[in-house]
Design a protein around this motif. Structure first.
Motif, PDB file in Angstrom:
ATOM      1  N   TYR A 169      47.197  35.701  39.921  1.00  0.00           N
ATOM      2  CA  TYR A 169      47.539  36.516  38.760  1.00  0.00           C
ATOM      3  C   TYR A 169      46.300  36.671  37.874  1.00  0.00           C
ATOM      4  N   LEU A 170      46.054  37.895  37.436  1.00  0.00           N
ATOM      5  CA  LEU A 170      44.903  38.173  36.585  1.00  0.00           C
ATOM      6  C   LEU A 170      45.313  38.989  35.368  1.00  0.00           C
ATOM      7  N   ARG A 171      44.503  38.913  34.328  1.00  0.00           N
ATOM      8  CA  ARG A 171      44.792  39.662  33.104  1.00  0.00           C
ATOM      9  C   ARG A 171      44.645  41.160  33.357  1.00  0.00           C
ATOM     10  N   LYS A 172      45.482  41.960  32.686  1.00  0.00           N
ATOM     11  CA  LYS A 172      45.414  43.417  32.828  1.00  0.00           C
ATOM     12  C   LYS A 172      44.002  43.925  32.510  1.00  0.00           C
ATOM     13  N   GLY A 173      43.538  44.852  33.316  1.00  0.00           N
ATOM     14  CA  GLY A 173      42.198  45.408  33.135  1.00  0.00           C
ATOM     15  C   GLY A 173      41.106  44.626  33.830  1.00  0.00           C
ATOM     16  N   HIS A 174      41.491  43.478  34.418  1.00  0.00           N
ATOM     17  CA  HIS A 174      40.501  42.678  35.124  1.00  0.00           C
ATOM     18  C   HIS A 174      39.904  43.505  36.272  1.00  0.00           C
ATOM     19  N   GLY A 175      38.611  43.510  36.355  1.00  0.00           N
ATOM     20  CA  GLY A 175      37.954  44.196  37.468  1.00  0.00           C
ATOM     21  C   GLY A 175      37.495  45.600  37.168  1.00  0.00           C
ATOM     22  N   ASP A 176      37.854  46.157  35.997  1.00  0.00           N
ATOM     23  CA  ASP A 176      37.498  47.553  35.717  1.00  0.00           C
ATOM     24  C   ASP A 176      35.991  47.783  35.715  1.00  0.00           C
ATOM     25  N   ASN A 177      35.225  46.770  35.336  1.00  0.00           N
ATOM     26  CA  ASN A 177      33.779  46.925  35.246  1.00  0.00           C
ATOM     27  C   ASN A 177      33.032  46.039  36.234  1.00  0.00           C
ATOM     28  N   GLY A 237      49.680  44.741  40.926  1.00  0.00           N
ATOM     29  CA  GLY A 237      51.015  44.348  41.364  1.00  0.00           C
ATOM     30  C   GLY A 237      51.959  44.166  40.185  1.00  0.00           C
ATOM     31  N   GLU A 238      53.054  43.515  40.425  1.00  0.00           N
ATOM     32  CA  GLU A 238      54.097  43.365  39.410  1.00  0.00           C
ATOM     33  C   GLU A 238      53.584  42.644  38.169  1.00  0.00           C
ATOM     34  N   ASP A 239      54.216  42.995  37.038  1.00  0.00           N
ATOM     35  CA  ASP A 239      53.822  42.389  35.771  1.00  0.00           C
ATOM     36  C   ASP A 239      54.151  40.900  35.738  1.00  0.00           C
ATOM     37  N   TYR A 240      53.379  40.203  34.926  1.00  0.00           N
ATOM     38  CA  TYR A 240      53.545  38.761  34.805  1.00  0.00           C
ATOM     39  C   TYR A 240      53.244  38.391  33.357  1.00  0.00           C
ATOM     40  N   ARG A 241      54.037  37.507  32.821  1.00  0.00           N
ATOM     41  CA  ARG A 241      53.891  37.067  31.431  1.00  0.00           C
ATOM     42  C   ARG A 241      53.912  38.243  30.467  1.00  0.00           C
ATOM     43  N   ALA A 242      55.045  38.927  30.444  1.00  0.00           N
ATOM     44  CA  ALA A 242      55.291  40.034  29.512  1.00  0.00           C
ATOM     45  C   ALA A 242      54.248  41.146  29.643  1.00  0.00           C
ATOM     46  N   GLY A 243      53.811  41.373  30.858  1.00  0.00           N
ATOM     47  CA  GLY A 243      52.884  42.475  31.110  1.00  0.00           C
ATOM     48  C   GLY A 243      51.440  42.206  30.760  1.00  0.00           C
ATOM     49  N   THR A 244      51.122  40.986  30.340  1.00  0.00           N
ATOM     50  CA  THR A 244      49.732  40.657  30.004  1.00  0.00           C
ATOM     51  C   THR A 244      48.905  40.426  31.260  1.00  0.00           C
ATOM     52  N   PHE A 245      49.544  39.879  32.287  1.00  0.00           N
ATOM     53  CA  PHE A 245      48.901  39.619  33.568  1.00  0.00           C
ATOM     54  C   PHE A 245      49.590  40.435  34.659  1.00  0.00           C
ATOM     55  N   PHE A 246      48.984  40.484  35.824  1.00  0.00           N
ATOM     56  CA  PHE A 246      49.593  41.174  36.953  1.00  0.00           C
ATOM     57  C   PHE A 246      49.330  40.394  38.238  1.00  0.00           C
ATOM     58  N   LYS A 247      50.177  40.616  39.192  1.00  0.00           N
ATOM     59  CA  LYS A 247      50.017  39.996  40.506  1.00  0.00           C
ATOM     60  C   LYS A 247      48.999  40.812  41.312  1.00  0.00           C
ATOM     61  N   VAL A 248      47.984  40.169  41.809  1.00  0.00           N
ATOM     62  CA  VAL A 248      46.893  40.857  42.494  1.00  0.00           C
ATOM     63  C   VAL A 248      47.312  41.284  43.900  1.00  0.00           C
ATOM     64  N   LYS A 249      47.012  42.529  44.228  1.00  0.00           N
ATOM     65  CA  LYS A 249      47.270  43.062  45.569  1.00  0.00           C
ATOM     66  C   LYS A 249      46.033  42.887  46.452  1.00  0.00           C
ATOM     67  N   SER A 250      46.238  43.073  47.737  1.00  0.00           N
ATOM     68  CA  SER A 250      45.095  43.220  48.637  1.00  0.00           C
ATOM     69  C   SER A 250      44.653  44.683  48.563  1.00  0.00           C
ATOM     70  N   TYR A 251      43.427  44.957  48.989  1.00  0.00           N
ATOM     71  CA  TYR A 251      42.936  46.342  48.962  1.00  0.00           C
ATOM     72  C   TYR A 251      43.765  47.212  49.900  1.00  0.00           C
ATOM     73  N   GLN A 252      44.197  46.656  51.008  1.00  0.00           N
ATOM     74  CA  GLN A 252      45.009  47.412  51.969  1.00  0.00           C
ATOM     75  C   GLN A 252      46.360  47.784  51.362  1.00  0.00           C
ATOM     76  N   GLU A 253      46.957  46.860  50.607  1.00  0.00           N
ATOM     77  CA  GLU A 253      48.225  47.160  49.933  1.00  0.00           C
ATOM     78  C   GLU A 253      48.044  48.284  48.915  1.00  0.00           C
ATOM     79  N   TYR A 254      46.958  48.204  48.189  1.00  0.00           N
ATOM     80  CA  TYR A 254      46.706  49.246  47.195  1.00  0.00           C
ATOM     81  C   TYR A 254      46.543  50.613  47.856  1.00  0.00           C
ATOM     82  N   GLN A 255      45.762  50.687  48.924  1.00  0.00           N
ATOM     83  CA  GLN A 255      45.554  51.964  49.599  1.00  0.00           C
ATOM     84  C   GLN A 255      46.867  52.554  50.109  1.00  0.00           C
TER      85      GLN A 255
END
Length: 433
Positions: free
Chosen positions: A295-303, A400-418
């Motif tokens: 699980y990572l915080r929303k926006g993680h990875g944008d930069n 992926g799905e929201d976690y902790r009131a939408g502050t975090f999200f469940k991380v997908k694999s790149y294949q799942e995202y595609q």
């Protein structure tokens, strides 16, 4: 405790020699002085660190005493041709021990010799952390090793390519501030901010030298860069320093585009690469076991580096795979520049997947038409690219799905995202699903 010295101040004050002394005189002096023994309890201070530099005494120092007569002649000739300040700066590095440099210096006219010396001096100032991380840590190399590699490339070029590479490097070195500002003095010093700073007066020079070393044809690289404005060259060097392979492909695609199209694309890519995170090891996606999700915080990875690299790759692929008009390219780059980062990410993914879906292929898997020329299909896709709600949906598909009131999200694999992104595109463009 008083430190013993090699020369008295009286002798030191008379140590300045005439720079026009003959090569033979300097070499003979070095031969005699090389036999002098330094007392075991004396403290050796090289001439390059004294106020009054004495070339002949320097030439007789242990590091130079065992050089061949030919090398001493080359050093003497170099000393006569350079300003004393430039020579001393070189003497403080390993470059004067580089036989290839000494040989090369004798082949260059004064203009190109001074240009090369200026570039070597400029390379003592590091680029911002991103470009250092990419070019000097992968694999690791020191400043001295980079200079040696640059000299090796130049020495193995024909005279025309050699001179234009040096001239271009000298041009970029003019912007380098070799007197580094002490950030601790301004009252706002921060190790973190300094480490992640995108600014360095040496970015252009460092990225250019790294690109020359990596290039299969450094002469062509200089010719291609010369077709861009000064501002565009700086942006292109950001891309080349960020990923040399992608930067080279981009140069190939933009060489025949008009000024507005070049400016639009290069400005966008130069900006996002300069501001990318420095670390290559992290990704916005994960291949973890579903039973042990991340699980990572929303926006993680944008930069992140990997995110920006994917954005640059998608842009270059679009330019290679489709025949954009100059007007389309200009709008493409302007749209991307005007969007915030999350919409930029979604825009490129929407455009890429949308065009892939629009392509019709025959039995031999060959493209039968360019979707950009199909008015109906292009209208559908471009309308989608201007729909902020659709772009937001595409971006949200990365997470992926929201976690902790939408502050975090469940991380997908790149294949799942595609897979999910293609499904979303089929929803928005049902006629071509």
């Amino acid at each position: 405790m008083k430190l013993p010295s090699i020369n008295s101040y009286e002798n030191l004050s008379n140590a300045v020699q005439n720079k026009n002394a003959s090569i033979e005189q300097a070499v003979n002096t070095a031969k005699v002085n090389a036999n002098d023994q330094i007392a075991p309890d004396s403290v050796f201070i090289s001439q390059v660190y004294l106020v009054d530099f004495d070339f002949n005494s320097w030439l007789a120092e242990p590091d130079q005493a065992n050089l061949s007569d030919e090398q001493k002649q080359q050093l003497t000739s170099l000393y006569e041709r350079l300003s004393e300040e430039d020579f001393i700066n070189l003497a403080k590095t390993d470059v004067l021990k580089n036989e290839q440099f000494l040989s090369l210096s004798g082949q260059l006219d004064d203009e190109h010799l001074n240009g090369l010396v200026s570039a070597i001096s400029g390379l003592s100032v590091p680029a911002s952390m991103l470009f250092v991380h990419v070019n000097e840590y992968q694999p690791p190399r020191t400043e001295e090793e980079k200079i040696a590699q640059f000299i090796d490339v130049i020495a193995n070029q024909n005279e025309v390519n050699r001179d234009k590479i040096i001239s271009q490097a000298a041009l970029y070195s003019e912007s380098v501030n070799t007197y580094k500002k002490n950030s601790r003095d301004d009252g706002t010093y921060s190790e973190i901010n300094l480490y992640f700073s995108t600014d360095s007066s040496a970015n252009n020079l460092q990225n250019f030298v790294s690109s020359v070393i990596s290039s299969d044809n450094p002469g062509d690289l200089v010719d291609q860069l010369s077709n861009f404005s000064e501002q565009q060259q700086s942006a292109m060097l950001n891309v080349l320093g960020f990923d040399n392979h992608l930067g080279t492909r981009l140069l190939d695609q933009l060489h025949d585009k008009d000024e507005a199209a070049r400016q639009s694309i290069v400005s966008f890519l130069g900006d996002i690469t300069q501001k990318s995170g420095a670390f290559l090891e992290f990704s916005a996606f994960s291949s973890r076991d579903p039973d042990n999700p991340l699980y990572l915080r929303k926006g993680h990875g944008d930069n992140m580096y990997t995110t920006v690299q994917d954005m640059v790759s998608k842009t270059v692929n679009l330019l290679e795979d489709y025949e954009f008009s100059d007007e389309q390219l200009s709008k493409f780059g302007e749209d991307l520049t005007n969007h915030p980062r999350q919409q930029q990410i979604a825009y490129l993914d929407t455009f890429t997947i949308g065009l892939e879906n629009l392509i019709q292929r025959d039995e031999n898997n060959q493209e039968t038409y360019n979707p950009l020329e199909d008015a109906k299909s292009a209208t559908q896709l471009f309308a989608l690219l201007n729909d902020e709600a659709a772009l937001e949906k595409m971006y949200q598909t990365r997470q992926g799905e929201d976690y902790r009131a939408g502050t975090f999200f469940k991380v997908k694999s790149y294949q799942e995202y595609q897979a999910d992104a293609k499904q979303l595109m089929a929803h928005y463009l049902p006629s071509i699903s």
